[in-house]
Design a protein around this motif. Structure first.
Motif, PDB file in Angstrom:
ATOM      1  N   SER A 110       0.836  -1.195   0.000  1.00  0.00           N
ATOM      2  CA  SER A 110       0.000   0.000   0.000  1.00  0.00           C
ATOM      3  C   SER A 110       0.876   1.252   0.000  1.00  0.00           C
ATOM      4  CB  SER A 110      -0.897   0.006   1.237  1.00  0.00           C
ATOM      5  OG  SER A 110      -0.128   0.166   2.415  1.00  0.00           O
ATOM      6  N   GLU A 111       0.320   2.372  -0.456  1.00  0.00           N
ATOM      7  CA  GLU A 111       1.068   3.630  -0.509  1.00  0.00           C
ATOM      8  C   GLU A 111       1.530   4.055   0.880  1.00  0.00           C
ATOM      9  OE1 GLU A 111       2.176   5.319  -3.107  1.00  0.00           O
ATOM     10  OE2 GLU A 111       1.355   3.711  -4.374  1.00  0.00           O
ATOM     11  N   ASP A 112       0.712   3.780   1.872  1.00  0.00           N
ATOM     12  CA  ASP A 112       1.068   4.158   3.237  1.00  0.00           C
ATOM     13  C   ASP A 112       2.330   3.427   3.690  1.00  0.00           C
ATOM     14  OD1 ASP A 112       0.543   5.346   5.891  1.00  0.00           O
ATOM     15  OD2 ASP A 112       0.184   3.259   6.469  1.00  0.00           O
ATOM     16  N   LEU A 113       2.416   2.130   3.384  1.00  0.00           N
ATOM     17  CA  LEU A 113       3.601   1.372   3.778  1.00  0.00           C
ATOM     18  C   LEU A 113       4.829   1.787   2.973  1.00  0.00           C
ATOM     19  CD1 LEU A 113       2.253  -2.269   4.336  1.00  0.00           C
ATOM     20  CD2 LEU A 113       2.723  -0.509   6.025  1.00  0.00           C
ATOM     21  N   LYS A 114       4.635   2.153   1.711  1.00  0.00           N
ATOM     22  CA  LYS A 114       5.761   2.541   0.852  1.00  0.00           C
ATOM     23  C   LYS A 114       6.500   3.763   1.393  1.00  0.00           C
ATOM     24  CE  LYS A 114       4.064   0.717  -3.565  1.00  0.00           C
ATOM     25  NZ  LYS A 114       3.565   1.078  -4.920  1.00  0.00           N
ATOM     26  N   ASN A 116       6.427   4.707   4.562  1.00  0.00           N
ATOM     27  CA  ASN A 116       6.744   4.555   5.987  1.00  0.00           C
ATOM     28  C   ASN A 116       7.410   3.209   6.249  1.00  0.00           C
ATOM     29  OD1 ASN A 116       5.428   6.989   7.378  1.00  0.00           O
ATOM     30  ND2 ASN A 116       3.752   6.194   6.118  1.00  0.00           N
ATOM     31  N   ARG A 120       7.324   0.810   9.649  1.00  0.00           N
ATOM     32  CA  ARG A 120       6.708  -0.522   9.547  1.00  0.00           C
ATOM     33  C   ARG A 120       7.679  -1.596  10.029  1.00  0.00           C
ATOM     34  NH1 ARG A 120       2.394  -3.685  10.190  1.00  0.00           N
ATOM     35  NH2 ARG A 120       2.430  -5.502   8.805  1.00  0.00           N
TER      36      ARG A 120
END
Length: 359
Positions: A110-114, A116, A120
């Motif tokens: 997901s963009e959020d994980l990319k 951060n 993570r």
């Protein structure tokens, strides 16, 4: 996201490893695939992972086709995580780099994980209690710590399906017990869909929401741990899970006459119709008891195994059948002693599940 397996069949030459497998794994569900060596459970896992292609049938995740007879999606293009039996850690990467690797290369991230990735990595390491060991190399870790790294690496990118191939089999007994609890806690934290392959009944009973019992490439029964343990629908499930004594006799409604003895009646409404139709009573070792009181089936004690809180007896009946009976240590019997076997009244089947799950 749910996973569907429809009419799946796999052949290796003329040998049919899987026969018409149909199964649905619900989103967030922990499913254990249980069976003896050679039953097809690892073949099924390899098909889900994309290491093999099916001979016929199909596999879908969230209604997207992963494999059919005409289409095959390779492993790197499936949103799947994998935990191997041998840990499969890279010797040149430290713990943090192992967790970071799938976050850099997983195309479904997901963009959020990319944006951060570092946070993570720390989050996942906290989940598996390895934050303080982030700079360690694999050769500096214990077996349990290596297994935690393998788990953390698999869950880091939040895959749609997490596959585990007997991940605890190489650990010692005490560590396996500890890791069971940790895997269960990880499942509760991540809400991941898990398919867990094992030949260990206690692991499946302790961790799974549902158990799929396989034998000779076929699904024998699917159900909750209590359903599988308490209400087996085949002789294989009854003997493999819970090690039931398959006692022949005659059923009349809910009354059973063991060994066709008209003077002895056992009552039980939990036995499934499939076993009743075969004239079988699946008596688990903890459901039976032996004593010197007449009125039961007569037998001779032929084996005694002391297990601390209980004793495991083997009793021979009519010089032919041998039944295994687990009994507390309040009354001991010796090899060669004549005893009488009785069915316990109102036996709580949950006790047996707990006993097997925590052995």
């Amino acid at each position: 996201m749910s996973t569907q397996i429809r009419n799946l069949m796999k052949k290796f030459g003329s040998f049919k490893a899987l026969h018409d497998i149909n199964l649905e794994i619900n989103s967030g569900e922990f499913v254990a695939i249980l069976g003896p060596s050679g039953c097809g459970k690892t073949t099924l896992l390899r098909l889900l992972a994309g290491f093999d292609s099916p001979t016929s049938g199909e596999i879908l995740i969230d209604k997207q086709e992963l494999a059919t007879t005409k289409f095959f999606l390779p492993p790197e293009k499936r949103n799947i995580g994998m935990v191997f039996q041998s840990f499969a850690l890279w010797p040149h990467m430290n713990v943090k780099d192992h967790i970071r690797f799938p976050l850099k290369h997983q195309q479904f991230l997901s963009e959020d994980l990319k944006i951060n990735i570092d946070s993570r990595v720390d989050e996942v390491l906290k989940m598996v209690d390895l934050l303080h060991l982030g700079d360690r190399m694999p050769n500096e870790l214990s077996g349990g710590q290596k297994q935690r790294v393998a788990l953390a690496r698999a869950i880091a990118p939040k895959p749609a399906l997490l596959l585990m191939d007997e991940p605890l089999s190489s650990l010692d007994a005490e560590l396996r017990m500890s890791m069971r609890k940790e895997i269960k806690q990880l499942h509760q934290l991540t809400k991941a869909s898990i398919v867990y392959v094992t030949h260990d009944q206690s692991e499946a009973l302790a961790m799974a929401d549902r158990i799929v019992v396989m034998n000779k490439g076929k699904i024998e029964q699917v159900g909750t741990p209590k359903e599988i343990y308490s209400c087996p629908t085949s002789t294989f499930v009854a003997s493999f899970v819970g090690k039931a004594n398959l006692i022949q006799g005659k059923w009349e409604g809910d009354t059973f006459y063991p060994l066709d003895d008209p003077t002895i009646k056992w009552g039980n409404t939990d036995v499934t119709s499939e076993l009743k139709n075969k004239g079988i009573f699946p008596a688990r070792p903890e459901q039976l008891e032996i004593s010197l009181n007449e009125g039961g089936l007569e037998g001779i004690v032929t084996s005694v195994q002391y297990q601390g809180k209980e004793i495991h007896y083997t009793v021979t009946i009519k010089e032919e059948e041998q039944w295994v009976i687990h009994q507390d240590i309040s009354k001991g019997f010796s090899v060669g002693e004549q005893v009488f076997i009785h069915l316990k009244i109102n036996q709580n089947t949950t006790d047996g599940i707990k006993q097997l799950a925590y052995v």
